[in-house]
Design an enzyme around this catalytic site. Structure first.
Site, PDB file in Angstrom:
ATOM      1  N   GLY A   1      -3.869 -35.007 -16.694  1.00 25.77           N
ATOM      2  CA  GLY A   1      -3.099 -33.841 -17.126  1.00 25.77           C
ATOM      3  C   GLY A   1      -2.618 -34.056 -18.534  1.00 25.77           C
ATOM      4  O   GLY A   1      -2.633 -35.193 -19.025  1.00 25.77           O
TER       5      GLY A   1
ATOM      6  N   CYS B   1      -5.893 -41.333 -14.653  1.00 30.22           N
ATOM      7  CA  CYS B   1      -5.260 -41.046 -15.941  1.00 30.22           C
ATOM      8  C   CYS B   1      -3.791 -40.635 -15.740  1.00 30.22           C
ATOM      9  O   CYS B   1      -2.995 -41.456 -15.329  1.00 30.22           O
ATOM     10  CB  CYS B   1      -6.066 -39.991 -16.704  1.00 30.22           C
ATOM     11  SG  CYS B   1      -5.631 -39.956 -18.441  1.00 30.22           S
ATOM     12  N   TYR B   2      -3.440 -39.370 -15.979  1.00 27.71           N
ATOM     13  CA  TYR B   2      -2.044 -38.953 -15.749  1.00 27.71           C
ATOM     14  C   TYR B   2      -1.631 -39.286 -14.307  1.00 27.71           C
ATOM     15  O   TYR B   2      -0.514 -39.745 -14.065  1.00 27.71           O
ATOM     16  CB  TYR B   2      -1.908 -37.451 -15.995  1.00 27.71           C
ATOM     17  CG  TYR B   2      -0.489 -36.937 -15.827  1.00 27.71           C
ATOM     18  CD1 TYR B   2       0.420 -37.060 -16.863  1.00 27.71           C
ATOM     19  CD2 TYR B   2      -0.077 -36.344 -14.641  1.00 27.71           C
ATOM     20  CE1 TYR B   2       1.725 -36.600 -16.717  1.00 27.71           C
ATOM     21  CE2 TYR B   2       1.224 -35.879 -14.483  1.00 27.71           C
ATOM     22  CZ  TYR B   2       2.121 -36.011 -15.532  1.00 27.71           C
ATOM     23  OH  TYR B   2       3.408 -35.564 -15.387  1.00 27.71           O
TER      24      TYR B   2
ATOM     25  N   HIS C   1     -11.487 -42.135 -16.701  1.00 28.06           N
ATOM     26  CA  HIS C   1     -11.958 -40.978 -15.927  1.00 28.06           C
ATOM     27  C   HIS C   1     -13.293 -41.261 -15.240  1.00 28.06           C
ATOM     28  O   HIS C   1     -14.349 -41.041 -15.843  1.00 28.06           O
ATOM     29  CB  HIS C   1     -12.118 -39.764 -16.851  1.00 28.06           C
ATOM     30  CG  HIS C   1     -10.828 -39.215 -17.341  1.00 28.06           C
ATOM     31  ND1 HIS C   1     -10.071 -38.325 -16.617  1.00 28.06           N
ATOM     32  CD2 HIS C   1     -10.143 -39.446 -18.487  1.00 28.06           C
ATOM     33  CE1 HIS C   1      -8.984 -38.023 -17.288  1.00 28.06           C
ATOM     34  NE2 HIS C   1      -8.998 -38.693 -18.431  1.00 28.06           N
TER      35      HIS C   1
ATOM     36  N   GLU D   1     -14.720 -39.559 -13.086  1.00 24.32           N
ATOM     37  CA  GLU D   1     -15.404 -38.302 -12.769  1.00 24.32           C
ATOM     38  C   GLU D   1     -16.305 -37.816 -13.904  1.00 24.32           C
ATOM     39  O   GLU D   1     -17.162 -36.961 -13.710  1.00 24.32           O
ATOM     40  CB  GLU D   1     -14.375 -37.215 -12.415  1.00 24.32           C
ATOM     41  CG  GLU D   1     -13.506 -36.700 -13.553  1.00 24.32           C
ATOM     42  CD  GLU D   1     -12.281 -37.562 -13.855  1.00 24.32           C
ATOM     43  OE1 GLU D   1     -12.288 -38.756 -13.515  1.00 24.32           O
ATOM     44  OE2 GLU D   1     -11.327 -37.044 -14.465  1.00 24.32           O
TER      45      GLU D   1
ATOM     46  N   GLY E   1     -27.622 -11.767  -9.904  1.00 19.64           N
ATOM     47  CA  GLY E   1     -27.141 -13.075 -10.365  1.00 19.64           C
ATOM     48  C   GLY E   1     -27.221 -14.080  -9.210  1.00 19.64           C
ATOM     49  O   GLY E   1     -27.451 -13.696  -8.060  1.00 19.64           O
ATOM     50  N   VAL E   2     -27.006 -15.349  -9.545  1.00 18.30           N
ATOM     51  CA  VAL E   2     -27.172 -16.399  -8.534  1.00 18.30           C
ATOM     52  C   VAL E   2     -26.218 -16.178  -7.350  1.00 18.30           C
ATOM     53  O   VAL E   2     -26.635 -16.215  -6.187  1.00 18.30           O
ATOM     54  CB  VAL E   2     -26.894 -17.793  -9.152  1.00 18.30           C
ATOM     55  CG1 VAL E   2     -27.085 -18.886  -8.131  1.00 18.30           C
ATOM     56  CG2 VAL E   2     -27.763 -18.013 -10.374  1.00 18.30           C
ATOM     57  N   ASP E   3     -24.953 -15.935  -7.649  1.00 17.45           N
ATOM     58  CA  ASP E   3     -23.956 -15.896  -6.586  1.00 17.45           C
ATOM     59  C   ASP E   3     -24.184 -14.729  -5.621  1.00 17.45           C
ATOM     60  O   ASP E   3     -24.200 -14.919  -4.398  1.00 17.45           O
ATOM     61  CB  ASP E   3     -22.537 -15.817  -7.166  1.00 17.45           C
ATOM     62  CG  ASP E   3     -22.276 -16.951  -8.152  1.00 17.45           C
ATOM     63  OD1 ASP E   3     -23.007 -17.950  -8.084  1.00 17.45           O
ATOM     64  OD2 ASP E   3     -21.360 -16.830  -8.968  1.00 17.45           O
TER      65      ASP E   3
ATOM     66  N   LYS F   1     -21.070 -24.199  -8.132  1.00 19.57           N
ATOM     67  CA  LYS F   1     -22.323 -23.546  -8.529  1.00 19.57           C
ATOM     68  C   LYS F   1     -23.563 -24.324  -8.074  1.00 19.57           C
ATOM     69  O   LYS F   1     -24.512 -23.738  -7.555  1.00 19.57           O
ATOM     70  CB  LYS F   1     -22.345 -23.413 -10.053  1.00 19.57           C
ATOM     71  CG  LYS F   1     -23.368 -22.447 -10.564  1.00 19.57           C
ATOM     72  CD  LYS F   1     -22.846 -21.051 -10.413  1.00 19.57           C
ATOM     73  CE  LYS F   1     -23.710 -20.006 -11.025  1.00 19.57           C
ATOM     74  NZ  LYS F   1     -23.040 -18.704 -10.977  1.00 19.57           N
TER      75      LYS F   1
END
Ligand code: XMP
Length: 526
Positions: A67, A94-95, A181, A183, A237-239, A382
């Site tokens: 954060g 991190c934070y 991080h 991730e 669209g994809v969704d 996604k």
């Protein structure tokens, strides 16, 4: 909180869940995605989430994100100490790591040396977090504050040359703090570290998979819908396509898809959508295509201001959809292709509430007669939506389609939109896309398209003087679409595209390549 009530898969599919508590870090969604890549279901919650709710969810593990704040400042986001006393493993990043130390009696201060970027971290192999990780491993650091003193009961488990506490832990209580991080992909062994946490520390079995998602969702949709009718606005669209595929698998002809062709789609796109979902396609559903091109062009005639164009396109969609809905009559459910980032970005899930006006999360359209909203992809990222799409037999070219804005080419034509300009930008864009694919770049560039500037200038073609439009080519690399860099595409490919556009597209005599990053530009060209 919306996501809890609607979260379909956490109940049926997997009873083990890890939660991410979001302190406003820019990588909040990445953390959750990495956990899911370990086949463990994961959801994001704001740091304001009541601890009672967390207890009730009984997650197998909790991850605190980074954060922008300093945890020792007044009013900085924090959490109850009790969180660390639940017996649930906690990993602070991190934070989140600093906050864990701060709350549990350690000390966090402004760092004498800020660390930013790829950094070599020296890890202690006895830590479960660093099992099978190289002794010296490249990690992504981004911090101004540092842990100057660890909390009682903790041990240092990693350091760098500038940071004495790159990681610390209290293994007995299953509390882990990591300054960098894991991730972020720049942390070379980051996914392994997250896997070490979710499986090694939290003991998750890792059974969350996309094939079971489709199967389980089909079951749940059938249960929920019964013999009711469902209406879906299909954009191609994809969704919305994956939502259509899923609903079709579950309830067949109880689903009606309305596809509005507003004449602002890419070349041949309307026909491609019809080929997949229409009567000759593979999906069992009612498909209605509304050819509203002329209506849109008439409404857009003479309009040059971008926001006004967007508004007209949006409003016209509502009108067209409403007319079709009236013909169909009352339905039980209105389906939407909302996905998890829409939920998080609308402020319902995590903390970084970037409210996008084009994401209609939670806002129920009042122009259709329906009882309830159904959002079968609400829990998916996604890439997971794409996997589900492939499972459902939706063609790859649709599943891996470029992002395309709702207002379509309407916002890729500067100035007034006319049928002629739409033809020019469609043809130029088709050539550009073809050449990008030929060069093997179609999967690696974040987003690319041709746009039509409003500039006309003098040129010569053969012996003739021309006074034609300039096409702008755009290609950007982006992770989150919030920031972007212009992509370094091969000059030779650009030259081919330029000469093909000028030769094949009537009305164009210049081609530009847009170098602007975002910020200061936007990705779209309007
Ligand atoms: P900008 O132009 O804001 O675009 O940098 C960021 C991303 O959002 C897409 N975009 C839209 N998508 N409706 C959409 O569905 C819209 O009105 C809209 N405007 C921008 C854009 O294509 C890019 O991926």
């Amino acid at each position: 909180m919306g996501i809890l009530k609607n979260s379909s898969i956490e109940k049926g599919l997997s009873n083990e869940k890890v939660i991410v508590i979001d302190f406003g870090g820019q990588y909040n969604q990445l953390v959750a995605r990495r956990v899911r890549e370990c086949n463990v279901y994961c959801e994001i919650y704001s740091y304001k989430t009541d601890i009672a709710l967390i207890k009730q969810m009984a997650p197998k593990g909790i991850i605190l994100t980074g954060g922008p704040n300093s945890c020792y400042e007044q009013n900085a986001p924090t959490y109850k100490k009790e969180l660390f006393e639940l017996g649930i493993p906690v990993l602070g990043l991190c934070y989140g790591a600093q906050l864990m130390m701060h709350i549990l009696g350690g000390k966090v201060e402004k760092a004498p040396v800020k660390e930013y970027g790829k950094t070599e971290v020296d890890v202690n192999h006895e830590s479960l977090m660093f099992k099978n990780i190289s002794q010296k491993t490249t990690c992504w650091m981004s911090h101004n504050d540092y842990i100057s003193q660890i909390a009682p009961g903790f041990q240092i488990s990693a350091h760098t040359s500038d940071c004495p506490v790159a990681a610390a832990e209290c293994a007995d209580k299953k509390l882990y703090a990591i300054q960098f991080h894991p991730e972020v992909l720049h942390t070379v062994e980051g996914t392994k570290m997250i896997d070490n946490f979710v499986r090694g520390v939290c003991g998750c079995a890792g059974t969350w998979r996309m094939d079971s998602f489709v199967e389980e969702s089909v079951k749940q949709i059938r249960e929920k819908v019964g013999d009711g009718k469902v209406l879906l606005a299909l954009s191609g669209g994809v969704d919305s396509s994956v939502a259509a595929g899923l609903l079709s698998r579950a309830i067949g002809k109880q689903l009606t898809c309305v596809f509005v062709d507003h004449g602002l789609l890419r070349k041949n796109e309307g026909d491609e959508v019809e080929a997949v979902f229409g009567p000759s396609g593979d999906f069992d559903l009612n498909f209605i295509r509304v050819n509203a091109q002329e209506r849109y062009y008439a409404k857009l005639a003479g309009v040059t201001e971008p926001e006004t164009k967007r508004k007209i396109i949006g409003e016209e969609f509502i009108r067209v959809f409403e007319e079709e809905a009236k013909k169909i009559g009352a339905v039980d459910f209105l389906a939407q292709g909302t996905i998890y980032p829409d939920v998080v970005e609308s402020g319902l899930g995590g903390e970084s509430a970037v409210i996008k006006s084009h994401h209609n999360v939670g806002g129920l359209p009042d122009y259709v007669d329906f009882k309830e909203i159904i959002e079968p992809l609400r829990d998916l990222f996604k890439d997971e939506v794409r996997k589900a799409g492939l499972e459902l037999g939706i063609p790859e070219r649709l599943v891996y389609r470029q992002p395309f804005p709702g207002p379509g080419l309407g916002i890729r034509i500067i100035g007034e939109v006319t049928a002629e300009k739409v033809r020019i930008v469609q043809d130029a864009d088709a050539i550009y896309r073809e050449e990008i694919a030929k060069a093997g770049l179609d999967k690696s560039i974040g987003q690319y398209f041709a746009a039509l500037t409003n500039m006309r200038s003098v040129g010569v073609m053969g012996d003739e003087r021309t006074y034609d439009y300039a096409i702008a080519l755009r290609a950007v690399n982006t992770v989150d679409f919030m920031t972007a860099e212009s992509a370094e595409v091969p000059f030779e490919m650009l030259q081919t595209v330029m000469s093909r556009i000028i030769n094949e597209v009537r009305g164009v005599n210049r081609v530009f390549y847009d170098l602007t990053s975002k910020p200061p530009g936007t990705i779209e060209f309007e």
